[in-house]
Design a protein around this motif. Structure first.
Motif, PDB file in Angstrom:
ATOM      1  N   MET A   1       0.841  -1.175   0.000  1.00 28.14           N
ATOM      2  CA  MET A   1       0.000   0.000   0.000  1.00 28.14           C
ATOM      3  C   MET A   1       0.894   1.250   0.000  1.00 28.14           C
ATOM      4  SD  MET A   1      -3.029   1.025   2.652  1.00 28.14           S
ATOM      5  CE  MET A   1      -2.060   1.673   3.986  1.00 28.14           C
ATOM      6  N   PHE A   2       0.586   2.175  -0.876  1.00 29.02           N
ATOM      7  CA  PHE A   2       1.383   3.387  -1.016  1.00 29.02           C
ATOM      8  C   PHE A   2       0.629   4.589  -0.487  1.00 29.02           C
ATOM      9  CE2 PHE A   2       2.155   7.310  -3.314  1.00 29.02           C
ATOM     10  CZ  PHE A   2       3.501   7.497  -3.045  1.00 29.02           C
ATOM     11  N   GLU A   3       1.368   5.464   0.175  1.00 27.40           N
ATOM     12  CA  GLU A   3       0.932   6.821   0.480  1.00 27.40           C
ATOM     13  C   GLU A   3       2.189   7.667   0.386  1.00 27.40           C
ATOM     14  OE1 GLU A   3      -0.776   6.338   4.391  1.00 27.40           O
ATOM     15  OE2 GLU A   3       1.127   6.735   5.353  1.00 27.40           O
ATOM     16  N   PRO A   4       2.079   8.938   0.030  1.00 28.06           N
ATOM     17  CA  PRO A   4       3.281   9.748  -0.140  1.00 28.06           C
ATOM     18  C   PRO A   4       4.223   9.647   1.070  1.00 28.06           C
ATOM     19  CG  PRO A   4       1.388  10.946  -0.943  1.00 28.06           C
ATOM     20  CD  PRO A   4       0.860   9.691  -0.274  1.00 28.06           C
ATOM     21  N   GLY A   5       5.480   9.320   0.782  1.00 26.82           N
ATOM     22  CA  GLY A   5       6.493   9.186   1.821  1.00 26.82           C
ATOM     23  C   GLY A   5       6.559   7.815   2.462  1.00 26.82           C
ATOM     24  N   HIS A   6       5.696   6.877   2.037  1.00 24.34           N
ATOM     25  CA  HIS A   6       5.637   5.568   2.690  1.00 24.34           C
ATOM     26  C   HIS A   6       5.073   4.509   1.748  1.00 24.34           C
ATOM     27  CE1 HIS A   6       3.238   2.812   5.535  1.00 24.34           C
ATOM     28  NE2 HIS A   6       4.496   2.409   5.590  1.00 24.34           N
ATOM     29  N   LEU A   9       4.959  -2.899   2.103  1.00 19.63           N
ATOM     30  CA  LEU A   9       5.076  -4.113   1.308  1.00 19.63           C
ATOM     31  C   LEU A   9       4.627  -5.295   2.147  1.00 19.63           C
ATOM     32  CD1 LEU A   9       8.680  -3.372   0.037  1.00 19.63           C
ATOM     33  CD2 LEU A   9       6.564  -3.027  -1.240  1.00 19.63           C
ATOM     34  N   GLN A  10       3.679  -6.040   1.636  1.00 22.30           N
ATOM     35  CA  GLN A  10       3.182  -7.171   2.400  1.00 22.30           C
ATOM     36  C   GLN A  10       2.903  -8.331   1.459  1.00 22.30           C
ATOM     37  OE1 GLN A  10      -0.378  -6.360   4.685  1.00 22.30           O
ATOM     38  NE2 GLN A  10       0.365  -7.652   6.331  1.00 22.30           N
ATOM     39  N   ALA A  11       3.401  -9.503   1.822  1.00 19.82           N
ATOM     40  CA  ALA A  11       3.173 -10.711   1.033  1.00 19.82           C
ATOM     41  C   ALA A  11       3.091 -11.897   1.981  1.00 19.82           C
ATOM     42  CB  ALA A  11       4.296 -10.913   0.023  1.00 19.82           C
ATOM     43  N   MET A  12       2.194 -12.778   1.672  1.00 17.78           N
ATOM     44  CA  MET A  12       2.057 -14.003   2.441  1.00 17.78           C
ATOM     45  C   MET A  12       2.890 -15.089   1.766  1.00 17.78           C
ATOM     46  SD  MET A  12       0.239 -12.852   4.803  1.00 17.78           S
ATOM     47  CE  MET A  12      -0.096 -14.310   5.749  1.00 17.78           C
ATOM     48  N   GLY A  14       4.067 -18.341  -0.083  1.00 19.96           N
ATOM     49  CA  GLY A  14       3.423 -19.176  -1.099  1.00 19.96           C
ATOM     50  C   GLY A  14       4.455 -19.658  -2.084  1.00 19.96           C
ATOM     51  N   LEU A  15       3.994 -20.185  -3.180  1.00 12.24           N
ATOM     52  CA  LEU A  15       4.907 -20.745  -4.174  1.00 12.24           C
ATOM     53  C   LEU A  15       5.805 -19.702  -4.818  1.00 12.24           C
ATOM     54  CD1 LEU A  15       2.549 -23.288  -5.956  1.00 12.24           C
ATOM     55  CD2 LEU A  15       4.361 -23.772  -4.299  1.00 12.24           C
ATOM     56  N   ASP A  16       5.312 -18.476  -4.962  1.00 12.97           N
ATOM     57  CA  ASP A  16       6.098 -17.464  -5.665  1.00 12.97           C
ATOM     58  C   ASP A  16       6.518 -16.298  -4.780  1.00 12.97           C
ATOM     59  OD1 ASP A  16       3.605 -16.328  -5.354  1.00 12.97           O
ATOM     60  OD2 ASP A  16       3.582 -15.423  -7.331  1.00 12.97           O
ATOM     61  N   GLN A  17       6.478 -16.469  -3.459  1.00  9.29           N
ATOM     62  CA  GLN A  17       6.882 -15.373  -2.575  1.00  9.29           C
ATOM     63  C   GLN A  17       7.152 -15.853  -1.162  1.00  9.29           C
ATOM     64  OE1 GLN A  17       3.605 -12.754  -3.103  1.00  9.29           O
ATOM     65  NE2 GLN A  17       2.263 -13.841  -1.721  1.00  9.29           N
ATOM     66  N   GLN A  18       7.863 -15.024  -0.424  1.00  5.71           N
ATOM     67  CA  GLN A  18       8.128 -15.253   0.988  1.00  5.71           C
ATOM     68  C   GLN A  18       7.206 -14.363   1.804  1.00  5.71           C
ATOM     69  OE1 GLN A  18      12.556 -14.655   0.275  1.00  5.71           O
ATOM     70  NE2 GLN A  18      12.557 -15.727   2.232  1.00  5.71           N
ATOM     71  N   GLU A  19       7.160 -14.624   3.095  1.00  3.35           N
ATOM     72  CA  GLU A  19       6.379 -13.770   3.978  1.00  3.35           C
ATOM     73  C   GLU A  19       7.154 -12.474   4.214  1.00  3.35           C
ATOM     74  OE1 GLU A  19       4.088 -13.868   8.281  1.00  3.35           O
ATOM     75  OE2 GLU A  19       5.417 -15.511   7.738  1.00  3.35           O
ATOM     76  N   ILE A  20       6.530 -11.374   3.821  1.00  7.67           N
ATOM     77  CA  ILE A  20       7.146 -10.051   3.958  1.00  7.67           C
ATOM     78  C   ILE A  20       6.121  -9.093   4.546  1.00  7.67           C
ATOM     79  CG2 ILE A  20       8.130  -8.072   2.725  1.00  7.67           C
ATOM     80  CD1 ILE A  20       9.002 -10.034   0.539  1.00  7.67           C
ATOM     81  N   ASP A  21       6.555  -8.345   5.520  1.00  7.26           N
ATOM     82  CA  ASP A  21       5.769  -7.242   6.065  1.00  7.26           C
ATOM     83  C   ASP A  21       6.767  -6.127   6.353  1.00  7.26           C
ATOM     84  OD1 ASP A  21       3.889  -5.564   7.097  1.00  7.26           O
ATOM     85  OD2 ASP A  21       3.501  -6.726   8.903  1.00  7.26           O
ATOM     86  N   ALA A  22       6.982  -5.270   5.383  1.00 11.61           N
ATOM     87  CA  ALA A  22       8.021  -4.246   5.490  1.00 11.61           C
ATOM     88  C   ALA A  22       7.483  -2.888   5.063  1.00 11.61           C
ATOM     89  CB  ALA A  22       9.221  -4.631   4.630  1.00 11.61           C
ATOM     90  N   HIS A  23       8.114  -1.864   5.602  1.00  9.64           N
ATOM     91  CA  HIS A  23       7.754  -0.481   5.301  1.00  9.64           C
ATOM     92  C   HIS A  23       8.990   0.244   4.791  1.00  9.64           C
ATOM     93  CE1 HIS A  23       3.873  -0.678   7.496  1.00  9.64           C
ATOM     94  NE2 HIS A  23       4.521  -1.600   8.187  1.00  9.64           N
ATOM     95  N   ILE A  24       8.796   1.040   3.745  1.00 11.64           N
ATOM     96  CA  ILE A  24       9.841   1.931   3.263  1.00 11.64           C
ATOM     97  C   ILE A  24       9.324   3.348   3.462  1.00 11.64           C
ATOM     98  CG2 ILE A  24      11.238   2.702   1.304  1.00 11.64           C
ATOM     99  CD1 ILE A  24      10.803  -0.062   0.049  1.00 11.64           C
ATOM    100  N   TYR A  25      10.042   4.111   4.278  1.00  9.27           N
ATOM    101  CA  TYR A  25       9.733   5.528   4.504  1.00  9.27           C
ATOM    102  C   TYR A  25      10.827   6.338   3.819  1.00  9.27           C
ATOM    103  CZ  TYR A  25       6.822   3.615   8.225  1.00  9.27           C
ATOM    104  OH  TYR A  25       5.887   2.898   8.937  1.00  9.27           O
ATOM    105  N   TYR A  26      10.460   7.482   3.263  1.00 12.02           N
ATOM    106  CA  TYR A  26      11.461   8.308   2.594  1.00 12.02           C
ATOM    107  C   TYR A  26      11.112   9.773   2.725  1.00 12.02           C
ATOM    108  CZ  TYR A  26       7.961   8.080  -1.126  1.00 12.02           C
ATOM    109  OH  TYR A  26       6.795   8.145  -1.837  1.00 12.02           O
ATOM    110  N   GLU A  27      12.181  10.581   2.732  1.00 13.20           N
ATOM    111  CA  GLU A  27      12.018  12.028   2.842  1.00 13.20           C
ATOM    112  C   GLU A  27      13.221  12.717   2.229  1.00 13.20           C
ATOM    113  OE1 GLU A  27      11.827  12.800   7.045  1.00 13.20           O
ATOM    114  OE2 GLU A  27      13.941  12.357   7.339  1.00 13.20           O
TER     115      GLU A  27
END
Length: 121
Positions: A1-6, A9-12, A14-27
């Motif tokens: 989910m995107f919002e300005p400055g943030h 990233l979230q993925a459960m 499965g066969l084509d991905q790993q479990e990810i729950d990460a945030h990228i903040y930028y300024e």
């Protein structure tokens, strides 16, 4: 989910991905020596292993944020076979555009290739 400055990233797992729950903040930050640059903070979990990392990118290199974010995610457990950590093109495009606006750049603006190649600010 995107919002300005943030970007969240979230993925459960499965066969084509790993479990990810990460945030990228930028300024945008400004420095007398570095000039204008983008500061990033990436934090979250990959396969339930927590991490936090911060990095700076000069204005001329800030648009390569996804490559750096992927490298950092791989450093913290993302398997290379899963590809880029920012997979959703709509979110990538929105973040790219937000960074462009924050930096006040326009398509076709000249860039200092020496800064791109050598990372000088």
């Amino acid at each position: 989910m995107f919002e300005p400055g943030h970007l969240h990233l979230q993925a459960m797992p499965g066969l084509d991905q790993q479990e990810i729950d990460a945030h990228i903040y930028y300024e945008i930050r400004r420095d007398a020596v570095k000039g204008v640059y983008m500061h990033f903070t990436m934090k979250g979990e990959i396969d339930r292993n927590a991490f936090t990392e911060e990095w700076d990118m000069p204005k001329e290199q800030a648009f390569n944020f996804a490559s750096d974010a992927t490298r950092i995610a791989q450093k913290h457990g993302l398997h290379p076979r899963f590809g880029a950590v920012v997979r959703n093109h709509k979110e990538y495009d929105a973040m790219f555009e937000d960074i462009r606006q924050k930096l006040g750049t326009n398509p076709g603006d000249p860039i200092d290739l020496d800064k791109v190649i050598h990372g000088d600010s």
